[in-house]
Design a protein around this motif. Structure first.
Motif, PDB file in Angstrom:
ATOM      1  N   THR A 145      -2.316  -4.713  -4.818  1.00  0.00           N
ATOM      2  CA  THR A 145      -1.342  -3.714  -4.400  1.00  0.00           C
ATOM      3  C   THR A 145      -1.352  -3.535  -2.890  1.00  0.00           C
ATOM      4  O   THR A 145      -0.296  -3.444  -2.252  1.00  0.00           O
ATOM      5  CB  THR A 145      -1.639  -2.363  -5.078  1.00  0.00           C
ATOM      6  N   VAL A 146      -2.545  -3.488  -2.309  1.00  0.00           N
ATOM      7  CA  VAL A 146      -2.656  -3.332  -0.855  1.00  0.00           C
ATOM      8  C   VAL A 146      -2.052  -4.541  -0.147  1.00  0.00           C
ATOM      9  O   VAL A 146      -1.304  -4.402   0.826  1.00  0.00           O
ATOM     10  CB  VAL A 146      -4.126  -3.120  -0.446  1.00  0.00           C
ATOM     11  N   MET A 147      -2.355  -5.739  -0.633  1.00  0.00           N
ATOM     12  CA  MET A 147      -1.808  -6.945  -0.011  1.00  0.00           C
ATOM     13  C   MET A 147      -0.286  -6.996  -0.142  1.00  0.00           C
ATOM     14  O   MET A 147       0.412  -7.371   0.806  1.00  0.00           O
ATOM     15  CB  MET A 147      -2.436  -8.190  -0.623  1.00  0.00           C
ATOM     16  N   LEU A 148       0.226  -6.617  -1.296  1.00  0.00           N
ATOM     17  CA  LEU A 148       1.673  -6.605  -1.505  1.00  0.00           C
ATOM     18  C   LEU A 148       2.348  -5.607  -0.574  1.00  0.00           C
ATOM     19  O   LEU A 148       3.351  -5.918   0.082  1.00  0.00           O
ATOM     20  CB  LEU A 148       1.992  -6.273  -2.963  1.00  0.00           C
ATOM     21  N   GLY A 149       1.794  -4.409  -0.498  1.00  0.00           N
ATOM     22  CA  GLY A 149       2.366  -3.382   0.382  1.00  0.00           C
ATOM     23  C   GLY A 149       2.322  -3.776   1.846  1.00  0.00           C
ATOM     24  O   GLY A 149       3.278  -3.576   2.590  1.00  0.00           O
ATOM     25  N   THR A 150       1.209  -4.362   2.267  1.00  0.00           N
ATOM     26  CA  THR A 150       1.077  -4.792   3.656  1.00  0.00           C
ATOM     27  C   THR A 150       2.075  -5.900   3.976  1.00  0.00           C
ATOM     28  O   THR A 150       2.736  -5.878   5.014  1.00  0.00           O
ATOM     29  CB  THR A 150      -0.355  -5.279   3.933  1.00  0.00           C
ATOM     30  N   GLY A 151       2.194  -6.854   3.083  1.00  0.00           N
ATOM     31  CA  GLY A 151       3.142  -7.941   3.302  1.00  0.00           C
ATOM     32  C   GLY A 151       4.575  -7.465   3.376  1.00  0.00           C
ATOM     33  O   GLY A 151       5.358  -7.929   4.209  1.00  0.00           O
ATOM     34  N   VAL A 152       4.925  -6.522   2.526  1.00  0.00           N
ATOM     35  CA  VAL A 152       6.288  -5.981   2.531  1.00  0.00           C
ATOM     36  C   VAL A 152       6.557  -5.223   3.824  1.00  0.00           C
ATOM     37  O   VAL A 152       7.618  -5.384   4.442  1.00  0.00           O
ATOM     38  CB  VAL A 152       6.517  -5.069   1.303  1.00  0.00           C
ATOM     39  N   MET A 153       5.593  -4.411   4.268  1.00  0.00           N
ATOM     40  CA  MET A 153       5.792  -3.652   5.501  1.00  0.00           C
ATOM     41  C   MET A 153       5.908  -4.574   6.709  1.00  0.00           C
ATOM     42  O   MET A 153       6.779  -4.379   7.568  1.00  0.00           O
ATOM     43  CB  MET A 153       4.652  -2.660   5.707  1.00  0.00           C
ATOM     44  N   ILE A 154       5.051  -5.580   6.790  1.00  0.00           N
ATOM     45  CA  ILE A 154       5.101  -6.498   7.928  1.00  0.00           C
ATOM     46  C   ILE A 154       6.387  -7.309   7.893  1.00  0.00           C
ATOM     47  O   ILE A 154       7.072  -7.465   8.908  1.00  0.00           O
ATOM     48  CB  ILE A 154       3.859  -7.411   7.940  1.00  0.00           C
ATOM     49  N   GLY A 155       6.741  -7.828   6.725  1.00  0.00           N
ATOM     50  CA  GLY A 155       7.967  -8.614   6.608  1.00  0.00           C
ATOM     51  C   GLY A 155       9.199  -7.812   6.940  1.00  0.00           C
ATOM     52  O   GLY A 155      10.088  -8.267   7.679  1.00  0.00           O
ATOM     53  N   ALA A 156       9.279  -6.605   6.421  1.00  0.00           N
ATOM     54  CA  ALA A 156      10.435  -5.757   6.713  1.00  0.00           C
ATOM     55  C   ALA A 156      10.476  -5.389   8.182  1.00  0.00           C
ATOM     56  O   ALA A 156      11.551  -5.357   8.796  1.00  0.00           O
ATOM     57  CB  ALA A 156      10.392  -4.498   5.857  1.00  0.00           C
ATOM     58  N   GLY A 157       9.329  -5.145   8.761  1.00  0.00           N
ATOM     59  CA  GLY A 157       9.276  -4.815  10.186  1.00  0.00           C
ATOM     60  C   GLY A 157       9.747  -5.959  11.056  1.00  0.00           C
ATOM     61  O   GLY A 157      10.489  -5.763  12.021  1.00  0.00           O
ATOM     62  N   ILE A 158       9.346  -7.167  10.704  1.00  0.00           N
ATOM     63  CA  ILE A 158       9.750  -8.325  11.498  1.00  0.00           C
ATOM     64  C   ILE A 158      11.265  -8.484  11.476  1.00  0.00           C
ATOM     65  O   ILE A 158      11.909  -8.619  12.513  1.00  0.00           O
ATOM     66  CB  ILE A 158       9.051  -9.604  10.983  1.00  0.00           C
ATOM     67  N   PHE A 159      11.853  -8.458  10.291  1.00  0.00           N
ATOM     68  CA  PHE A 159      13.290  -8.693  10.201  1.00  0.00           C
ATOM     69  C   PHE A 159      14.111  -7.490  10.645  1.00  0.00           C
ATOM     70  O   PHE A 159      15.115  -7.646  11.343  1.00  0.00           O
ATOM     71  CB  PHE A 159      13.664  -9.110   8.779  1.00  0.00           C
ATOM     72  N   ALA A 160      13.704  -6.301  10.280  1.00  0.00           N
ATOM     73  CA  ALA A 160      14.479  -5.114  10.641  1.00  0.00           C
ATOM     74  C   ALA A 160      14.418  -4.854  12.144  1.00  0.00           C
ATOM     75  O   ALA A 160      15.442  -4.588  12.779  1.00  0.00           O
ATOM     76  CB  ALA A 160      13.965  -3.898   9.879  1.00  0.00           C
ATOM     77  N   LEU A 161      13.232  -4.942  12.714  1.00  0.00           N
ATOM     78  CA  LEU A 161      13.113  -4.665  14.144  1.00  0.00           C
ATOM     79  C   LEU A 161      13.745  -5.761  14.994  1.00  0.00           C
ATOM     80  O   LEU A 161      14.306  -5.482  16.054  1.00  0.00           O
ATOM     81  CB  LEU A 161      11.655  -4.466  14.527  1.00  0.00           C
ATOM     82  N   THR A 162      13.672  -6.996  14.533  1.00  0.00           N
ATOM     83  CA  THR A 162      14.320  -8.073  15.275  1.00  0.00           C
ATOM     84  C   THR A 162      15.833  -7.867  15.291  1.00  0.00           C
ATOM     85  O   THR A 162      16.478  -8.020  16.337  1.00  0.00           O
ATOM     86  CB  THR A 162      13.979  -9.437  14.660  1.00  0.00           C
TER      87      THR A 162
END
Length: 79
Positions: free
Chosen positions: A21-38
């Motif tokens: 769960t922690v790995m899934l949540g971290t991956g989703v937050m990082i992935g969303a941050g990369i695409f959304a912030l870019t």
């Protein structure tokens, strides 16, 4: 269709562990941050986006360099 589909939530007991769960949540937050912030930065900077992206790459390179120096100073077999 005359028969109703069963839409209840069914999952296997113990299929979602705390580390998973922690790995899934971290991956989703990082992935969303990369695409959304870019995308947001591209909208804000307009035609200067390549320059802003290059500036960010230069700044991140300092962090990457420090990680390389630390990993060379304290080598380990782990990830």
């Amino acid at each position: 269709m005359s028969r109703e589909e069963d839409r209840t939530t069914r999952y296997q007991e113990g299929s979602l562990t705390l580390p998973g769960t922690v790995m899934l949540g971290t991956g989703v937050m990082i992935g969303a941050g990369i695409f959304a912030l870019t995308g947001q930065m591209a909208q804000m900077t307009g035609v200067l986006f390549p320059l802003a992206f290059l500036a960010a790459a230069v700044i991140v390179s300092f962090s990457a360099y420090s990680y390389i120096k630390i990993s060379n100073a304290y080598p380990s077999a782990g990830g």
